[in-house]
Design an enzyme around this catalytic site. Structure first.
Site, short mmCIF file in Angstrom:
data_model
loop_
_atom_site.label_atom_id
_atom_site.label_comp_id
_atom_site.label_asym_id
_atom_site.label_seq_id
_atom_site.Cartn_x
_atom_site.Cartn_y
_atom_site.Cartn_z
N SER A 252 0.83 -1.20 0.00
CA SER A 252 0.00 0.00 0.00
C SER A 252 0.87 1.25 0.00
O SER A 252 1.75 1.42 0.83
CB SER A 252 -0.95 -0.04 1.21
OG SER A 252 -0.88 1.15 1.94
N LYS A 253 0.60 2.06 -1.00
CA LYS A 253 1.36 3.29 -1.17
C LYS A 253 1.19 4.16 0.09
O LYS A 253 2.13 4.81 0.54
CB LYS A 253 0.82 3.99 -2.42
CG LYS A 253 1.37 5.35 -2.69
CD LYS A 253 2.74 5.30 -3.33
CE LYS A 253 3.32 6.70 -3.33
NZ LYS A 253 4.75 6.73 -3.42
N ARG A 254 -0.01 4.14 0.62
CA ARG A 254 -0.30 4.97 1.78
C ARG A 254 0.56 4.56 2.98
O ARG A 254 0.86 5.36 3.85
CB ARG A 254 -1.78 4.88 2.15
CG ARG A 254 -2.44 6.25 2.20
CD ARG A 254 -3.88 6.19 2.60
NE ARG A 254 -4.57 5.05 2.01
CZ ARG A 254 -5.45 4.31 2.68
NH1 ARG A 254 -5.71 4.56 3.94
NH2 ARG A 254 -6.06 3.31 2.08
N ASP A 262 8.48 5.42 -7.74
CA ASP A 262 9.44 5.41 -6.63
C ASP A 262 10.63 4.51 -6.96
O ASP A 262 11.78 4.85 -6.71
CB ASP A 262 8.79 4.88 -5.34
CG ASP A 262 7.72 5.82 -4.82
OD1 ASP A 262 7.80 7.03 -5.08
OD2 ASP A 262 6.77 5.34 -4.16
#
Ligand code: GLU
Length: 485
Positions: A252-254, A262
């Site tokens: 999850s990027k969050r 990235d």
């Protein structure tokens, strides 16, 4: 029939690893069968739309070589390929179902629907629509429409029995029809719901295979009931398990997990990322790990997709990235590495190409370059314990005497090349009854001040030049004398 797959991202931000994997598998399925790969932007949820994310999608597909045959930017005969530009076409299909008795107008107010929820006998969030409007006569409907009453169009779902579909990865998935609500196809603003638009688009674009995340598995029976209602053939479904950070958590990027961008910014190579992602949930019938895109196209098969979630292993990707550097054509490598080397080395006269050659087989990511060669500009502080190496059979005492032996020899040395220096130091070791490592390790250590370096003693000497080499060896001698007293 021509195989047609589509990547249907919602432009909500970054290119997540899972999304890129979906795109890759869609691409591979199409290309392995001589078919077409289509890009469709699913931007109907304008609230979730993030500025710039469509460009991220185009850029990622371009960088990764997942070239779409049809799409918003390249056109095609099934356009438009942006969902928000297709808004005019869905109502017609909903009305076709109304005509067939498979869907109906619903004029219920929000208040009425809310009260259904409140009176829900189970007390949970799911309150099935009670089909209040199903019984409206033609005249009542006409009158409501003429009066401009807001309405939605709902699909008449079966209430008895079960609905099943076969997923290529998860097998047969069955739901009880009693769990299904009469789903809304057209909302009160006249726009289609996401599910409805998705089905109409896939059908009208002649899509044969749908690859998407397993979070859609439970709604797919509803999609299929729509295909049935129209009398259309549903595509083949290939649902993919989530990509995980560890056994419990999805990537999850969050929560700080990396997106494709990235990884690129951290110095990973596009080809290595694509190769690694291909193996996140798919395995070939043999143990091959390094694949070119052409090899992937040749070897990829749906049967090799696993339903067990795969863990994104950055170590494995990093290893693979290093393998890509090793295999890479030097000129291509040099284009990537030269700017980093120029940035990292400020000392004039250093043969950067020579340094680059040494790094090529040792590098894992481009961003490793500065820390691997920081010793060139400045000898770092180091402990004399670095001179102790069991395998090289060196101690601080041996290192001190070896370094002392090398100084006059190097001072006399005129041919300052790797081969000449190596030969000279070997001869020195032999003349003094020492093992090669007992000369080379101390010199390597004195020149780099580090436990590892992208080259051995004589390679470092070439990089640093004669004066700096002798200076650093003398510094080592001084440090060891101080230590040993
Ligand atoms: N737009 C959906 C998403 O980004 C894709 C759904 C599908 O592939 O059917 O998750």
């Amino acid at each position: 029939m021509e195989v047609r797959t589509r990547f249907a991202p919602s432009p909500t931000g970054y290119m997540h690893i899972g999304n890129l994997r979906t795109a890759l598998y869609e691409y591979l399925i199409a290309k392995s069968k001589g078919g077409k790969f289509i890009l469709r932007i699913e931007d109907t949820d304008q609230e979730r739309k993030v500025e710039g994310s469509v460009d991220v999608i185009y850029n990622t597909l371009k960088m990764t070589g997942l070239k779409h045959d049809e799409g918003p930017d390249v056109g095609g005969e099934y356009g438009p390929y942006v969902q928000s530009e297709r808004m005019g076409m869905y109502m017609k299909y909903a009305l076709e179902l109304v005509e067939k008795g498979k869907a109906y107008y619903c004029f219920c107010t929000k208040e009425r629907l809310d009260s259904l929820k409140e009176n829900n006998e189970h007390g949970d969030a799911f309150a099935r629509y009670d089909r209040h409007c199903l019984g409206l006569s033609k005249e009542e409907i006409e009158a409501n429409l003429a009066a401009g009453k807001p309405f939605v169009i709902r699909q008449l779902m079966p209430r008895e029995g079960t609905t099943s579909f076969d997923d290529a990865v998860y097998g047969t998935i069955t739901v009880d029809n009693s769990e299904l609500d009469d789903q809304i196809l057209i909302k009160s603003d006249g726009f289609p719901t996401y599910n409805f638009a998705n089905v109409v688009d896939d059908h009208t674009m002649n899509i044969t295979h749908v690859v998407r995340g397993s979070e859609y598995l439970s709604s797919t029976p509803k999609y299929n009931l729509l295909y049935d209602a129209f009398g259309w053939t549903a595509p083949e479904y290939i649902h993919l398990p989530p990509v995980m950070r560890d056994a419990q958590h999805k990537l999850s990027k969050r929560h700080g997990d990396k997106s494709f961008e990235d990884l690129i910014n951290e110095g990973y190579l596009v080809d290595a990322i694509v190769n690694y992602i291909a193996l996140l949930g798919w395995s070939p019938s043999d143990n091959q790990e390094i694949f070119t895109m052409d090899e992937l196209i040749e070897k990829f098969d749906i049967a090799g997709i696993s339903k067990s979630p795969s863990i994104f292993d950055i170590k494995k990707l990093t290893w693979m990235n290093g393998e890509y550097f090793k295999m890479m054509d030097f000129d291509k490598y040099w284009d990537l590495a030269e700017p980093k080397l120029k940035e990292a080395v400020k000392t004039p006269g250093v043969d950067l190409k020579f340094v680059g050659e040494l790094l090529k087989t040792r590098l894992e990511t481009l961003n490793d370059i500065p820390s691997m060669i920081d010793f060139i500009d400045e000898l770092p502080e180091y402990s004399t314990e670095l001179y102790i190496h069991k395998k090289m059979k060196t101690t601080e005492e041996i290192a001190l005497s070896s370094l002392k032996l090398t100084v006059p020899v190097l001072e006399e040395q005129t041919e300052w090349t790797n081969d000449a220096l190596y030969e000279r130091l070997m001869a020195l070791a032999k003349d003094n009854g020492l093992k090669n490592g007992q000369i080379l390790w101390p010199v390597r250590t004195a020149l780099s001040g580090k436990p590892s370096s992208p080259g051995g003693a004589t390679e470092l000497a070439v990089i640093l030049g004669k004066d700096e080499t002798i200076k650093r060896i003398n510094k080592g001698i001084e440090m060891l004398e101080e230590k040993l007293g």
